[in-house]
Write an enzyme that holds these catalytic residues in place. Structure first.
Site, mmCIF file in Angstrom:
data_model
loop_
_atom_site.group_PDB
_atom_site.id
_atom_site.type_symbol
_atom_site.label_atom_id
_atom_site.label_comp_id
_atom_site.label_asym_id
_atom_site.label_seq_id
_atom_site.Cartn_x
_atom_site.Cartn_y
_atom_site.Cartn_z
ATOM 1 N N TYR A 117 -4.006 -4.043 4.633
ATOM 2 C CA TYR A 117 -4.324 -2.415 3.898
ATOM 3 C C TYR A 117 -4.584 -1.453 4.693
ATOM 4 O O TYR A 117 -4.040 -0.362 4.652
ATOM 5 C CB TYR A 117 -5.219 -2.743 2.755
ATOM 6 C CG TYR A 117 -5.416 -1.615 2.090
ATOM 7 C CD1 TYR A 117 -4.441 -0.750 1.199
ATOM 8 C CD2 TYR A 117 -6.605 -0.810 2.544
ATOM 9 C CE1 TYR A 117 -4.805 0.270 0.663
ATOM 10 C CE2 TYR A 117 -6.767 0.343 1.938
ATOM 11 C CZ TYR A 117 -6.041 1.045 1.053
ATOM 12 O OH TYR A 117 -5.918 2.322 0.617
ATOM 13 N N ASP A 165 -3.149 -1.297 -2.717
ATOM 14 C CA ASP A 165 -4.522 -1.555 -2.789
ATOM 15 C C ASP A 165 -4.390 -1.831 -4.567
ATOM 16 O O ASP A 165 -3.359 -1.975 -5.120
ATOM 17 C CB ASP A 165 -5.330 -0.457 -2.787
ATOM 18 C CG ASP A 165 -5.012 0.689 -3.879
ATOM 19 O OD1 ASP A 165 -4.038 0.819 -4.437
ATOM 20 O OD2 ASP A 165 -6.126 1.520 -4.001
ATOM 21 N N GLU A 173 -11.297 5.046 4.616
ATOM 22 C CA GLU A 173 -10.431 3.831 4.025
ATOM 23 C C GLU A 173 -11.704 2.750 4.130
ATOM 24 O O GLU A 173 -11.836 2.026 3.217
ATOM 25 C CB GLU A 173 -9.388 3.536 4.895
ATOM 26 C CG GLU A 173 -7.959 4.666 4.618
ATOM 27 C CD GLU A 173 -7.578 4.340 3.012
ATOM 28 O OE1 GLU A 173 -7.942 3.411 2.429
ATOM 29 O OE2 GLU A 173 -7.009 5.388 2.551
#
Length: 306
Positions: A126, A144, A43
């Site tokens: 996020y 996202d 990520e």
């Protein structure tokens, strides 16, 4: 904005999940055996960086530092070299800072809940939600750019979402999540994949989209982007970012770069001095000076191992 009703939510979920079953890319960080640390690394690497560039670096990174404890002990120069050309190299140092916090504060185990994840250095809303969802199968709102774009078109009827996320977007995404954590996580990654492969920003493949028949944007005649006047285009040639990238590439290749050689990398002296000072301030480079403080050479930082 009025949220979709139960039947519309069910139809959208079913269409996206069925599509994902047949079109999902086989990415290593999505495999069941991938650790929470592997998901976290992916990520961070994927922020503003395409999958094709991330995948080989991710494999190399995980082979070298398979746990947070391993990365926590790595010296700065080694971390920056391993980051290679992924861009935004401060992400590499933030990831190591997170690894050190996980090692010292969480016994080397990546936390499960979003609130604790957000306390890690460099981990925002996020990334915390993504790790909670994709590593631990919790019901978390993963919002996202791809998810925002799919929902903007399919539900809002807009070509693209606004430049900055709004609270209503999170409320919409949350309303669409299945109640079950594992299914919610799969739905989130499915919407992301749909945005990455089909519902793209510039050339959406509407005829291949599972939401074609229920897409509000298509039904409205594919109107133009209502937020176009608020968007900034990011130039590349001649920018500080390009200059930083060029200097960092040279520093990764050489242990010691003379100031004269750095001058050859970028012709604009004022801009060059600015970006070099910023690299040093960010902990991405170190400078050697003479007695009068004049730079003699630059190198990657050298620090003690933890």
């Amino acid at each position: 904005m009025t949220l979709p009703g139960p039947s519309a939510r069910t139809a959208l979920r079913t269409a996206v999940l069925d599509w994902y079953d047949g079109h999902a890319r086989d990415l290593p960080w999505r495999r069941p055996e991938t650790s929470a640390w592997g998901v976290l690394v992916s990520e961070v690497m994927l922020q503003q960086t395409p999958v094709a560039r991330v995948e080989p670096r991710w494999r190399e990174w995980m082979a070298r530092w398979p746990t947070p404890v391993d990365l926590a002990a790595a010296p700065t120069a080694e971390v920056l070299r391993a980051w290679d050309r992924l861009g935004y190299p401060r992400r590499a140092l933030r990831l190591r800072a997170a690894a050190r916090a996980i090692t010292t504060e969480h016994a080397g185990v990546v936390p499960e809940d979003e609130q604790t994840l957000r306390t890690l250095p460099g981990i925002g809303d996020y990334t915390a939600a993504a790790v909670a969802a994709f590593a631990y199968r919790h019901r978390a709102v993963v919002l996202d750019t791809n998810v925002r774009r799919v929902l903007a078109r399919a539900v809002r009827g807009e070509a693209l979402p606004p430049p900055s996320p709004r609270r209503s977007e999170g409320e919409l995404a949350e309303s669409l999540l299945p109640d079950d954590g594992a299914t919610a996580a799969r739905f989130s990654v499915a919407v992301m994949e749909l945005g990455a492969l089909v519902c793209t920003a510039r050339s959406p493949g509407c005829q291949e989209c599972p939401l074609l028949q229920q897409c509000a944007w298509v039904a409205a005649g594919r109107p133009e982007d209502p937020h176009a006047h608020r968007r900034r285009t990011q130039a590349w040639h001649g920018t500080d970012r390009q200059a930083r990238g060029r200097v960092m590439a040279a520093l990764r290749e050489q242990d010691h770069l003379a100031a004269a050689d750095v001058a050859d990398l970028w012709p604009d002296a004022r801009q060059r001095e600015r970006i070099l000072a910023a690299l040093v301030a960010d902990g991405l480079a170190a400078v050697e000076t003479d007695a009068d403080g004049v730079p003699l050479a630059y190198r990657l930082p050298v620090d003690e191992q933890h």
